[in-house]
Design an enzyme around this catalytic site. Structure first.
Site, PDB file in Angstrom:
ATOM      1  N   CYS A  80       0.811  -0.891  -0.085  1.00  0.00           N
ATOM      2  CA  CYS A  80       0.033   0.009   0.176  1.00  0.00           C
ATOM      3  C   CYS A  80       0.931   1.132  -0.144  1.00  0.00           C
ATOM      4  O   CYS A  80       2.168   0.982   0.175  1.00  0.00           O
ATOM      5  CB  CYS A  80      -1.034   0.084   1.219  1.00  0.00           C
ATOM      6  N   ASP A 484       8.491  29.480 -31.650  1.00  0.00           N
ATOM      7  CA  ASP A 484       9.441  29.934 -32.748  1.00  0.00           C
ATOM      8  C   ASP A 484       8.953  29.799 -34.048  1.00  0.00           C
ATOM      9  O   ASP A 484       8.044  29.013 -34.037  1.00  0.00           O
ATOM     10  CB  ASP A 484      10.631  29.001 -32.605  1.00  0.00           C
TER      11      ASP A 484
END
Length: 786
Positions: A80, A484
Site C-alpha cells: 500500500c 519559434d
C-alpha cells in the site's frame, strides 16, 4: 550528514569560490569544499535544516550542473501507499542520495545520487531495514517481467479460490443461523477448522507483510488486515472454548477472501498500465544480419557494434540506427513519425532502428547501437516518466505516511468507547475490526502513479514523449504558448523566390551569395546554396568566412569583401540601403525574408527566401485559441516578414528581430507578467528558451529527438500534437483528481460508519478491496483517450 556532488561547468578558481560562497551563506550548511580539478564538491550539512535537493538547486542557480547517477531497485513486499512512503523515506536518508522515488504500481524505486561512490548494497540494506526486499534492476526484460507478473496473479488466484472454497460454508452458516436452522455448518469446532486454515494459509501473506513492516518500524495495509482478522478470529476461539455461542469466524475468513479477490483484480489491472512500454519493446528485432569477412551472419541485436555493416531485406525491421552505404528502399517510419506513407531512402540517408523495410534490400553502417538508438531513448524516456511523481501526489504521500498509525488510534478509540460506554465487548471488537479493515490506504497509493503511467504511455503511442509526471501535470496549467518561427510554424526548408540585381547579373549575384553561404549552417544560407546547385553553378571556396549571429555573414571572395545579410548588418558595416528600401518592404510584405548582398561596400542585389508554413500550423493555433490560450511568435526575422507569417497562421503577438541568445529573455519577460508559458522550438537552437519556459516543447522530427532540451518532445513535428498534449494533460489530471477524491471520500465516509457500528467487517473488507480496483480501472479509461 555529508554529501559528495559531481559538478560540471566550472572553468576557473572563481567558479569554485562562487559555488562555495553560495553554499556557505545558506543556513544548514556547515562546510563546503569545491575541488576545481576533481570537479567535485564535499558538503557537510544539517539534515534537519536543509535537504540534498535544496543543495543541488543552490548550485544549479549559480549556473553550474550536477552530474547525477541513477539506480533502479526492484522492491518486493510493498502492499500500500504507506509501504512505498516508508521505503522512500528510508532511501532518502541514505548518505549520498539526492532523491528517491518509489512507484507502488511498478514496485520500483528510482534513486538519484550525485556520486558513484554510493553502492547498491547500501540502498538494498536501507530497504531491508525498512522491512522489504530489494535488488538492482540490471536490464529491462519484458518477458521476465511478464513471467513475474503472471506468477503473482496465479498465486493470488490460487489463494483466493482456496480461501473462497473454505469461506463460503462459514458465510452460509451465518444465514442458516439467522433463519433458525442448525446444521453441521453452525458447529463451532467445524467453523474453527475451516477458519484456522484460511487464517494461517491464505492469510499468511498478510502476517508476513505485517511482521516485516513492524520490524521496519512502521505499519501498513498488512498490519491493519492482520490485526483486524486476528481480533475477529481469536475472539471467536475464546468464545468457543468459553461456551459462548457467538462466533465471527465468517468475518475473518471472508475479509481475507475478499481482499485476495481485490488484490487479484488489482494485479491484473496494474499489468495493463504499462502496456505502452511493452508495445515499444516489441518493436525491437532480436537478431541482426551483419557482414563478417564478406559473409552474412545472424547475431543477437545486443552484439551489433558501431561500424558494423548490417544487411536488411524486404519486410524486415531495421535493428539499429545507421546510414545506408549500398542499395535503396522505401521504409515505413510510422513508428517514429506517425506517417503511414513509406519514405524513400538511398545511399547516404539515415535509417532508424525498429522501422520497417518495405521493398528493397540494402546495407547500412551502424551508427547508434544499444541504449543510444532512437527507440532505446524513447523507451528510457517513457520508463523515467512512468517512474516519476507528479506534484499532486505529494499530498497523498504525506497523508499515507501518517494514515495507518492514525487508523490504529481510531480503531483503539472505537473499541474503548463502545466497551466502556456501552459495555458491549462483542460490538466494540467488531466495530474496531471494521475500522481497521475499511481504512487500508491502497487506493490512495495507486491514485496518481496508475494515471501517470497510462497517460505518459498514451502520449508515447501518439508520438508525444513526456519527460515525467511533473511535466504532464504542469502542461494543463499553461495559459500562453510561444512559437519559434523557422522549423516550428514553418517547414524549416526555405526556398529562393526572388533574385534582384542592381549591377551584377542575377547569376553572379546567386554565385557570390552561394560561395559566401557555403560554410553556413543557417537554413536561409542552405536555401541559396541549394538553388545554386540546381543552376549547376561552380562554387569555389571563400578565402575567409565569418558568421555574424542574427545578422548574416562576411566573406572574402577573390579579394572582394562580400556581405550577405539583413539591413542591420549593412548599417553596422556602413553600407547605405536607402535606394533599396522600397524593394525590401515589398518583399517583406509578401512574407519573404530579403537578404542584401553587398560587394566592397556597395549593394549589388537582393535574394528573397520564403519558408512555407506547415499544414498543421493554422489549425493548431486556432484550436489553442479556442482553448483560451494566449499565442506569441518569436523570430529573428524583421518585423514585416514576421507579421506576414503571423497573419497567415493567425497570431497577433509577434516578437521580431530577436537574436537566439535573447529568446530566453523574451520568455522570462512573458512569465514575469504572471503567465504560465509553454515554448515550442526545435530543441537545439532554442534550448535556453525551452529551459526558461514552464514547459518546453521540442520539435523532434526524424531521428534527432531533442529529448534533453525540452520537457515534452513532439516526435512528428505536427503542431496539433501540442493540442493533444494539453488535452491529454487535462484528462490525466482530471482522472488523478477523481481517483484521489474517491480514495479520500471512501475513507472519510467509511471510517466514521465503521466506528459508529454501522458497517459489518465483511462489507468493509469487500469495499476496501474494490476501492483499489476502481481507482486502477478509472486510470485505465485513459487508454480510450482520442
Amino acid at each position: 550528514m555529508k554529501i559528495n556532488l559531481n559538478i560540471s561547468g566550472m572553468s576557473c578558481a572563481a567558479c569554485a569560490q562562487r559555488i562555495e560562497r553560495a553554499l556557505l551563506k545558506t543556513e544548514g550548511i556547515n562546510s563546503a569544499v569545491v575541488n576545481l580539478l576533481g570537479e567535485k564538491a564535499t558538503i557537510e550539512y544539517d539534515e534537519d535544516k536543509i535537504n540534498p535537493i535544496e543543495i543541488v538547486n543552490i548550485i544549479e542557480k549559480t549556473g553550474y550542473e550536477i552530474r547525477f547517477e541513477k539506480m533502479v531497485l526492484l522492491v518486493d513486499g510493498m502492499s500500500c501507499a504507506a509501504c512505498s512512503q516508508r521505503v522512500e523515506k528510508a532511501l532518502n536518508k541514505v548518505e549520498g542520495v539526492i532523491n528517491a522515488n518509489v512507484n507502488l504500481t511498478t514496485n520500483k524505486a528510482t534513486v538519484f545520487t550525485a556520486s558513484n561512490d554510493l553502492r547498491a548494497e547500501e540502498l538494498i540494506k536501507a530497504v531491508e531495514k525498512a522491512g522489504y526486499h530489494a535488488e538492482v534492476e540490471v536490464k529491462r526484460n519484458p518477458d521476465k517481467e511478464k513471467e513475474i507478473r503472471e506468477k503473482e496473479i496465479k498465486t493470488l488466484k490460487t489463494l483466493f479460490i482456496f480461501s473462497a472454497i473454505l469461506s463460503i460454508p462459514l458465510f452460509s452458516a451465518m444465514f442458516f443461523h439467522m433463519a433458525g436452522f442448525h446444521t453441521i455448518l453452525s458447529n463451532g469446532y467445524f467453523q474453527l477448522v475451516l477458519a484456522t486454515i484460511v487464517q494461517f494459509t491464505a492469510g499468511l501473506k498478510f502476517y508476513k507483510g505485517a511482521f516485516k513492516a513492524i520490524r521496519g518500524g512502521g505499519a501498513n495495509m498488512d498490519v491493519l488486515v492482520a490485526m483486524g482478522t486476528s481480533a475477529a478470529y481469536f475472539y471467536s476461539v475464546y468464545n468457543l472454548f468459553s461456551g459462548v455461542e457467538e462466533y465471527y469466524f465468517e468475518s475473518s475468513a471472508m475479509i481475507i477472501t475478499l481482499i485476495l479477490l481485490g488484490k487479484t483484480f488489482e494485479a491484473v489491472a496494474k499489468g495493463k498500465t504499462s502496456e505502452a512500454i511493452k508495445k515499444l519493446m516489441k518493436l525491437q528485432p532480436k537478431v541482426a544480419r551483419v557482414l563478417k569477412d564478406g559473409v552474412e551472419v545472424d547475431i543477437p541485436m545486443e552484439d551489433v557494434k558501431v561500424g558494423d555493416i548490417v544487411v536488411v531485406r524486404p519486410g524486415e525491421r531495421i535493428p539499429v540506427d545507421g546510414t545506408i552505404v549500398e542499395g535503396s528502399s522505401s521504409i515505413d517510419e510510422s513508428m517514429l513519425t506517425g506517417e503511414s506513407i513509406p519514405v524513400d531512402k538511398s545511399v547516404g540517408d539515415e535509417v532508424v532502428g525498429a522501422t520497417i523495410n518495405k521493398y528493397g534490400t540494402f546495407k547500412f553502417e551502424a551508427k547508434k547501437v544499444g541504449s543510444d538508438t532512437a527507440l532505446a531513448q524513447i523507451i528510457k524516456l517513457v520508463e523515467d516518466a512512468q517512474g516519476s511523481k507528479a506534484p499532486v501526489q505529494r499530498l497523498a504521500d504525506k497523508i499515507s505516511g501518517i494514515f495507518v498509525p492514525t487508523v490504529l488510534l481510531v480503531a483503539l478509540g472505537t473499541f474503548l468507547i463502545w466497551y466502556f460506554v456501552k459495555g458491549d465487548f462483542s460490538h466494540a471488537l467488531i466495530s474496531a475490526v471494521a475500522v481497521l479493515v475499511i481504512a487500508c490506504p491502497c487506493a490512495l497509493g495507486l491514485a496518481t502513479p496508475t494515471a501517470i503511467m497510462v497517460g505518459t504511455g498514451k502520449g508515447a503511442e501518439k508520438g508525444i514523449l513526456i519527460k515525467g509526471g511533473e511535466y504532464l501535470e504542469r502542461t494543463q496549467e499553461l495559459d500562453t504558448i510561444v512559437f519559434d518561427k523557422t522549423g516550428t510554424l514553418t517547414k524549416g526548408e526555405p526556398e529562393v523566390t526572388d533574385i534582384i540585381s542592381f549591377g551584377e547579373n542575377e547569376e553572379d549575384i546567386l554565385k557570390l551569395a552561394a560561395i559566401s553561404e557555403k560554410n553556413s549552417e543557417h537554413p536561409l544560407g542552405q536555401a541559396i546554396v541549394n538553388r545554386a546547385k540546381e543552376e549547376k553553378l561552380v562554387l569555389k571556396e571563400a578565402e575567409n568566412f565569418l558568421a555574424i549571429p542574427g545578422k548574416g555573414i562576411h566573406a572574402i571572395i577573390e579579394g572582394k569583401h562580400v556581405y550577405v545579410g539583413n539591413k542591420k548588418l549593412m548599417e553596422e558595416s556602413s553600407i547605405s540601403v536607402a535606394t533599396q528600401e522600397n524593394e525590401l518592404l515589398r518583399l517583406e510584405d509578401e512574407g519573404k525574408t530579403a537578404m542584401l548582398l553587398a560587394v566592397d561596400g556597395k549593394i549589388e542585389g537582393i535574394i528573397a527566401v520564403a519558408d512555407k508554413v506547415k499544414d498543421s500550423s493554422k489549425k493548431a493555433i486556432s484550436e489553442l485559441k479556442d482553448m483560451g490560450l494566449y499565442i506569441y511568435m518569436i523570430t529573428g526575422d524583421n518585423e514585416r516578414t514576421a507579421k506576414a507569417i503571423a497573419n497567415e497562421v493567425g497570431i497577433e503577438n509577434v516578437f521580431a528581430e530577436v537574436l537566439p541568445e535573447n529568446k530566453a529573455e523574451v520568455v522570462e519577460s512573458i512569465r514575469s507578467t504572471g503567465k504560465k508559458v509553454g515554448m515550442v522550438g526545435d530543441g537545439i537552437n532554442d534550448a535556453p528558451a525551452l529551459v526558461a519556459a514552464d514547459i518546453g516543447f521540442a520539435i523532434g522530427t526524424g531521428t534527432d529527438v531533442a529529448i534533453e532540451a525540452a520537457d515534452i518532445t513532439l516526435m512528428k513535428g505536427d503542431l496539433m500534437d501540442i493540442v493533444t498534449a494539453m488535452k491529454l494533460s487535462k484528462r490525466t489530471m482530471r482522472t488523478i483528481k477523481q481517483n484521489l477524491f474517491w480514495a479520500f471520500f471512501y475513507n472519510s465516509i467509511g471510517i466514521p460508519f465503521a466506528a459508529l457500528g454501522f458497517l459489518n467487517p465483511m462489507i468493509a473488507g469487500g469495499a476496501m478491496a474494490f476501492s483499489s480496483v476502481s481507482v486502477v480501472s478509472n486510470s485505465l479509461r485513459l487508454k480510450n483517450f482520442k
